[in-house]
Design a protein around this motif. Structure first.
Motif, PDB file in Angstrom:
ATOM      1  N   ASP A  53      47.482  16.240  34.361  1.00  0.00           N
ATOM      2  CA  ASP A  53      47.597  17.047  35.576  1.00  0.00           C
ATOM      3  C   ASP A  53      49.042  17.272  36.012  1.00  0.00           C
ATOM      4  N   HIS A  56      49.739  23.297  34.341  1.00  0.00           N
ATOM      5  CA  HIS A  56      48.481  24.024  34.180  1.00  0.00           C
ATOM      6  C   HIS A  56      48.699  25.204  33.251  1.00  0.00           C
ATOM      7  N   HIS A  78      43.434  18.046  42.335  1.00  0.00           N
ATOM      8  CA  HIS A  78      44.142  18.884  41.371  1.00  0.00           C
ATOM      9  C   HIS A  78      43.520  20.271  41.417  1.00  0.00           C
TER      10      HIS A  78
END
Length: 126
Positions: A53, A56, A78
């Motif tokens: 995370d 992206h 997230h």
């Protein structure tokens, strides 16, 4: 929970993505690394950074996958429910995080990911 490894390649790739004002493709990252590591290593590191995370993935309207750093995400929440702007002239992709798109789906649909990409001309190219 699997322990994260911090390698030199991972540190360099994360730094390149974090320092960039626009999302970067695999080939752009490879070029910025100046042959520091091979293409397969870059793919593995990108997958690991997504899994952790820290970044992206954005698929552009042209089908190119680009990567951007996470900014407002935490270990608890997230999300990437923001707009991605794809410039038709310079081909940059920018995360526009202060605009959150909304939509309404019929019942029984569950959303796991949102990828809103708008295309047009960015302020640099206008």
């Amino acid at each position: 929970m699997k322990k994260s490894r911090n390698t030199i390649a991972k540190t360099k790739i994360l730094s390149i993505i974090t320092d960039s004002k626009t999302a970067l493709s695999h080939s752009e990252i490879h070029q910025l690394l100046d042959d520091f590591c091979d293409r397969v290593t870059i793919y593995r590191v990108l997958d690991r950074l997504i899994e952790e995370d820290l970044i992206h993935k954005i698929v552009t309207i042209d089908g190119v996958t680009k990567y951007a750093a996470c900014h407002d995400c935490s270990s608890v929440e997230h999300h990437h429910n923001h707009i991605h702007f794809s410039c038709e002239q310079c081909h940059t992709v920018t995360c526009i995080e202060d605009v959150e798109p909304s939509f309404k789906l019929p019942e029984k649909y569950k959303v796991h990911n949102v990828n809103f990409t708008l295309s047009g001309v960015c302020p640099k190219c206008s």
